[in-house]
Scaffold this motif. Structure first.
Motif, PDB file in Angstrom:
ATOM      1  N   GLY A   1      -2.452   4.349  -8.159  1.00 37.40           N
ATOM      2  CA  GLY A   1      -2.582   3.501  -9.342  1.00 37.40           C
ATOM      3  C   GLY A   1      -2.265   2.037  -9.097  1.00 37.40           C
ATOM      4  N   ARG A   2      -2.206   1.641  -7.825  1.00 37.14           N
ATOM      5  CA  ARG A   2      -1.955   0.245  -7.470  1.00 37.14           C
ATOM      6  C   ARG A   2      -3.019  -0.226  -6.493  1.00 37.14           C
ATOM      7  NH1 ARG A   2       3.181   0.048  -4.476  1.00 37.14           N
ATOM      8  NH2 ARG A   2       2.433   2.055  -3.769  1.00 37.14           N
ATOM      9  N   ILE A   3      -3.317  -1.513  -6.541  1.00 35.64           N
ATOM     10  CA  ILE A   3      -4.224  -2.110  -5.573  1.00 35.64           C
ATOM     11  C   ILE A   3      -3.606  -3.388  -5.034  1.00 35.64           C
ATOM     12  CG2 ILE A   3      -6.365  -1.133  -6.486  1.00 35.64           C
ATOM     13  CD1 ILE A   3      -6.895  -3.806  -7.896  1.00 35.64           C
ATOM     14  N   GLY A   4      -3.869  -3.652  -3.773  1.00 34.38           N
ATOM     15  CA  GLY A   4      -3.493  -4.916  -3.151  1.00 34.38           C
ATOM     16  C   GLY A   4      -4.754  -5.676  -2.846  1.00 34.38           C
ATOM     17  N   CYS A   5      -4.801  -6.933  -3.253  1.00 35.44           N
ATOM     18  CA  CYS A   5      -6.019  -7.734  -3.095  1.00 35.44           C
ATOM     19  C   CYS A   5      -5.720  -9.056  -2.413  1.00 35.44           C
ATOM     20  CB  CYS A   5      -6.620  -8.044  -4.455  1.00 35.44           C
ATOM     21  SG  CYS A   5      -7.172  -6.598  -5.364  1.00 35.44           S
ATOM     22  N   GLN A   6      -6.693  -9.503  -1.634  1.00 36.79           N
ATOM     23  CA  GLN A   6      -6.650 -10.827  -1.033  1.00 36.79           C
ATOM     24  C   GLN A   6      -7.739 -11.656  -1.704  1.00 36.79           C
ATOM     25  OE1 GLN A   6      -7.010 -10.867   3.207  1.00 36.79           O
ATOM     26  NE2 GLN A   6      -7.183 -13.080   3.304  1.00 36.79           N
ATOM     27  N   PHE A   7      -7.385 -12.848  -2.164  1.00 34.69           N
ATOM     28  CA  PHE A   7      -8.347 -13.723  -2.818  1.00 34.69           C
ATOM     29  C   PHE A   7      -9.301 -14.331  -1.787  1.00 34.69           C
ATOM     30  CE2 PHE A   7      -4.619 -14.671  -5.868  1.00 34.69           C
ATOM     31  CZ  PHE A   7      -4.868 -13.511  -6.575  1.00 34.69           C
ATOM     32  N   ASP A   8     -10.566 -14.486  -2.170  1.00 31.75           N
ATOM     33  CA  ASP A   8     -11.536 -15.128  -1.280  1.00 31.75           C
ATOM     34  C   ASP A   8     -11.134 -16.563  -0.972  1.00 31.75           C
ATOM     35  OD1 ASP A   8     -13.014 -12.824  -1.263  1.00 31.75           O
ATOM     36  OD2 ASP A   8     -14.788 -13.690  -2.214  1.00 31.75           O
ATOM     37  N   SER A   9     -10.669 -17.260  -2.003  1.00 38.19           N
ATOM     38  CA  SER A   9     -10.202 -18.642  -1.849  1.00 38.19           C
ATOM     39  C   SER A   9      -8.818 -18.733  -2.463  1.00 38.19           C
ATOM     40  CB  SER A   9     -11.124 -19.617  -2.577  1.00 38.19           C
ATOM     41  OG  SER A   9     -12.422 -19.560  -2.038  1.00 38.19           O
ATOM     42  N   ALA A  10      -7.916 -19.373  -1.759  1.00 42.06           N
ATOM     43  CA  ALA A  10      -6.556 -19.526  -2.266  1.00 42.06           C
ATOM     44  C   ALA A  10      -6.555 -20.362  -3.543  1.00 42.06           C
ATOM     45  CB  ALA A  10      -5.675 -20.188  -1.214  1.00 42.06           C
ATOM     46  N   ILE A  11      -5.641 -20.029  -4.430  1.00 40.84           N
ATOM     47  CA  ILE A  11      -5.428 -20.842  -5.628  1.00 40.84           C
ATOM     48  C   ILE A  11      -4.656 -22.086  -5.189  1.00 40.84           C
ATOM     49  CG2 ILE A  11      -4.314 -20.941  -7.888  1.00 40.84           C
ATOM     50  CD1 ILE A  11      -4.553 -17.839  -7.967  1.00 40.84           C
ATOM     51  N   ASP A  12      -5.135 -23.275  -5.573  1.00 42.76           N
ATOM     52  CA  ASP A  12      -4.424 -24.493  -5.167  1.00 42.76           C
ATOM     53  C   ASP A  12      -3.011 -24.467  -5.756  1.00 42.76           C
ATOM     54  OD1 ASP A  12      -4.236 -26.641  -7.542  1.00 42.76           O
ATOM     55  OD2 ASP A  12      -6.089 -25.488  -7.753  1.00 42.76           O
ATOM     56  N   LEU A  13      -2.059 -25.044  -5.031  1.00 44.58           N
ATOM     57  CA  LEU A  13      -0.647 -24.899  -5.385  1.00 44.58           C
ATOM     58  C   LEU A  13      -0.300 -25.451  -6.760  1.00 44.58           C
ATOM     59  CD1 LEU A  13       1.244 -25.450  -2.024  1.00 44.58           C
ATOM     60  CD2 LEU A  13       0.842 -23.331  -3.275  1.00 44.58           C
ATOM     61  N   ALA A  14      -0.867 -26.565  -7.154  1.00 48.33           N
ATOM     62  CA  ALA A  14      -0.563 -27.120  -8.479  1.00 48.33           C
ATOM     63  C   ALA A  14      -0.983 -26.135  -9.574  1.00 48.33           C
ATOM     64  CB  ALA A  14      -1.254 -28.463  -8.671  1.00 48.33           C
ATOM     65  N   SER A  15      -2.174 -25.591  -9.459  1.00 53.46           N
ATOM     66  CA  SER A  15      -2.654 -24.613 -10.440  1.00 53.46           C
ATOM     67  C   SER A  15      -1.853 -23.322 -10.360  1.00 53.46           C
ATOM     68  CB  SER A  15      -4.136 -24.301 -10.215  1.00 53.46           C
ATOM     69  OG  SER A  15      -4.913 -25.457 -10.388  1.00 53.46           O
ATOM     70  N   TYR A  16      -1.491 -22.911  -9.144  1.00 54.39           N
ATOM     71  CA  TYR A  16      -0.717 -21.688  -8.971  1.00 54.39           C
ATOM     72  C   TYR A  16       0.620 -21.791  -9.689  1.00 54.39           C
ATOM     73  CZ  TYR A  16       2.004 -17.949  -6.954  1.00 54.39           C
ATOM     74  OH  TYR A  16       2.810 -16.851  -6.812  1.00 54.39           O
ATOM     75  N   TYR A  17       1.337 -22.884  -9.488  1.00 56.10           N
ATOM     76  CA  TYR A  17       2.648 -23.022 -10.123  1.00 56.10           C
ATOM     77  C   TYR A  17       2.531 -23.132 -11.633  1.00 56.10           C
ATOM     78  CZ  TYR A  17       4.733 -23.280  -5.535  1.00 56.10           C
ATOM     79  OH  TYR A  17       5.145 -22.973  -4.265  1.00 56.10           O
ATOM     80  N   GLU A  18       1.473 -23.739 -12.116  1.00 56.01           N
ATOM     81  CA  GLU A  18       1.236 -23.792 -13.563  1.00 56.01           C
ATOM     82  C   GLU A  18       0.956 -22.386 -14.097  1.00 56.01           C
ATOM     83  OE1 GLU A  18      -1.649 -26.105 -16.763  1.00 56.01           O
ATOM     84  OE2 GLU A  18      -1.796 -26.617 -14.642  1.00 56.01           O
ATOM     85  N   LEU A  19       0.135 -21.613 -13.382  1.00 56.14           N
ATOM     86  CA  LEU A  19      -0.162 -20.231 -13.756  1.00 56.14           C
ATOM     87  C   LEU A  19       1.107 -19.384 -13.726  1.00 56.14           C
ATOM     88  CD1 LEU A  19      -2.084 -17.793 -14.247  1.00 56.14           C
ATOM     89  CD2 LEU A  19      -2.414 -17.717 -11.768  1.00 56.14           C
ATOM     90  N   LEU A  20       1.875 -19.505 -12.667  1.00 54.38           N
ATOM     91  CA  LEU A  20       3.105 -18.725 -12.523  1.00 54.38           C
ATOM     92  C   LEU A  20       4.088 -19.039 -13.657  1.00 54.38           C
ATOM     93  CD1 LEU A  20       4.529 -16.693 -10.708  1.00 54.38           C
ATOM     94  CD2 LEU A  20       5.435 -18.628  -9.419  1.00 54.38           C
TER      95      LEU A  20
END
Length: 104
Positions: free
Chosen positions: A79-98
């Motif tokens: 019931g779990r999946i591990g995924c790798q993104f095709d393109s990394a999320i840029d750090l500024a957007s990542y921290y805003e999302l987090l």
């Protein structure tokens, strides 16, 4: 000294941030796929889902702030999946999302 066998979940290039956030995804067949994101990094995620995927399957995940992220399923188990993104999320957007994910 005995060698330690590393399970697939123990081998990772970077740390992940623990979250508990629901998002909408789409499987390889374009059907809607509810996901509960358990941990996240700019390069990948682990999520809980009801579907079983083959390694290498492609899914799309719709995140707030960053939009649709295309991912490759690296493993699927219990019931779990591990995924790798095709393109990394840029750090500024990542921290805003987090920050948005942990506020809720």
């Amino acid at each position: 000294m005995a060698k330690r066998n590393l399970a697939f979940s123990d081998v990772r290039k970077e740390d992940r941030d623990e979250v508990h956030f629901r998002v909408k995804g789409y499987g390889p067949d374009a059907r809607e796929l509810p996901l509960l994101i358990v941990n996240l990094s700019p390069h990948g995620m682990m999520a809980r889902c009801d579907e079983v995927f083959e390694t290498g399957a492609r899914i799309r995940v719709t995140f707030p702030i960053v939009g649709v992220v295309v991912s490759e399923v690296r493993w699927s188990l219990g019931g779990r999946i591990g995924c790798q993104f095709d393109s990394a999320i840029d750090l500024a957007s990542y921290y805003e999302l987090l920050a948005m994910m942990v506020r809720r």
